[in-house]
Design an enzyme around this catalytic site. Structure first.
Site, PDB file in Angstrom:
ATOM      1  N   ARG A  17       0.806  -1.217   0.000  1.00  0.00           N
ATOM      2  CA  ARG A  17       0.000   0.000   0.000  1.00  0.00           C
ATOM      3  C   ARG A  17       0.841   1.269   0.000  1.00  0.00           C
ATOM      4  NH1 ARG A  17      -2.254  -3.903   2.633  1.00  0.00           N
ATOM      5  NH2 ARG A  17      -1.137  -3.444   4.548  1.00  0.00           N
ATOM      6  N   THR A  18       1.843   1.354   0.852  1.00  0.00           N
ATOM      7  CA  THR A  18       2.638   2.588   0.932  1.00  0.00           C
ATOM      8  C   THR A  18       3.404   2.819  -0.363  1.00  0.00           C
ATOM      9  OG1 THR A  18       2.819   2.379   3.329  1.00  0.00           O
ATOM     10  CG2 THR A  18       4.426   3.806   2.240  1.00  0.00           C
ATOM     11  N   LYS A  46      25.596  -6.975  -2.368  1.00  0.00           N
ATOM     12  CA  LYS A  46      27.051  -7.016  -2.536  1.00  0.00           C
ATOM     13  C   LYS A  46      27.764  -6.191  -1.473  1.00  0.00           C
ATOM     14  CE  LYS A  46      26.938  -5.575  -6.833  1.00  0.00           C
ATOM     15  NZ  LYS A  46      27.361  -5.165  -8.178  1.00  0.00           N
ATOM     16  N   ARG A  67      11.696   3.230   2.615  1.00  0.00           N
ATOM     17  CA  ARG A  67      11.243   2.415   3.752  1.00  0.00           C
ATOM     18  C   ARG A  67      12.394   1.466   4.043  1.00  0.00           C
ATOM     19  NH1 ARG A  67       5.667  -0.611   4.572  1.00  0.00           N
ATOM     20  NH2 ARG A  67       5.166   1.481   5.275  1.00  0.00           N
ATOM     21  N   HIS A  95       6.578   6.608  10.883  1.00  0.00           N
ATOM     22  CA  HIS A  95       5.912   6.453   9.591  1.00  0.00           C
ATOM     23  C   HIS A  95       5.064   7.711   9.407  1.00  0.00           C
ATOM     24  CE1 HIS A  95       3.956   4.983   6.118  1.00  0.00           C
ATOM     25  NE2 HIS A  95       3.889   3.706   6.435  1.00  0.00           N
TER      26      HIS A  95
END
Length: 176
Positions: A17-18, A46, A67, A95
């Site tokens: 959703r975000t 890596k 995020r 958030h």
């Protein structure tokens, strides 16, 4: 409004959703979106650091949405970037974009943000959305009730910060 602008989405943990809300908004405003894709297919596997990733992506885009599972990572990314960075969740930290949506919904449904009494229930220790929301609610001097098991209480640094601002807080592990 954003024609010719590019948004980079860097999601180091799963999100539907975000991520899609940011990508959709950018496209609806006329901009383009580039994505890191999965962490497994990026240079992170890596050993590339968050700072190096953000510095590189800053050369390709006009803004970054990030995020990341580690608290404080959004600030670290913002400090390293030469373009704006939007925090879409950093571990158990914050958030803020979700909190803004929550605040908007409260205003839309109740008509005001004044004289609110708000109960937050559940996992308050790791809930980054509630961490950000109480910060915003404090701006409107809301009375806050925190209901959670003792092991999942709101972190002390958040409650002490709210108390310093004069916010009325009640914590409990049972129904009121």
């Amino acid at each position: 409004l954003l024609k010719g602008k590019i948004l980079a989405t860097l999601f180091f943990e799963p999100s539907t959703r975000t991520r899609l809300s940011f990508e959709t908004a950018m496209q609806r405003l006329g901009g383009g979106v580039i994505s890191m894709g999965s962490v497994e297919s990026s240079s992170v596997t890596k050993g590339e650091s968050l700072v190096d990733t953000v510095k590189t992506v800053s050369q390709y885009a006009d803004a970054i949405v990030i995020r990341h599972p580690l608290m404080g990572s959004a600030k670290e990314a913002a400090d390293a970037a030469s373009i704006p960075v939007i925090n879409a969740g950093d571990g158990a930290g914050q958030h803020p974009t979700q909190a803004l949506l929550d605040l908007y919904t409260i205003k839309k449904e109740l008509g005001s943000l004044k004289n609110l009494t708000v109960s937050l229930v559940g996992d308050l220790k790791y809930g980054r959305t509630v961490h950000a929301l109480v910060e915003l609610l404090s701006l409107f001097k809301a009375r806050l009730y925190f209901v959670s098991p003792v092991t999942l209480r709101m972190p002390e640094e958040i409650t002490s910060n709210l108390e310093k601002k004069g916010i009325e807080i009640t914590e409990t592990d049972s129904r009121m």
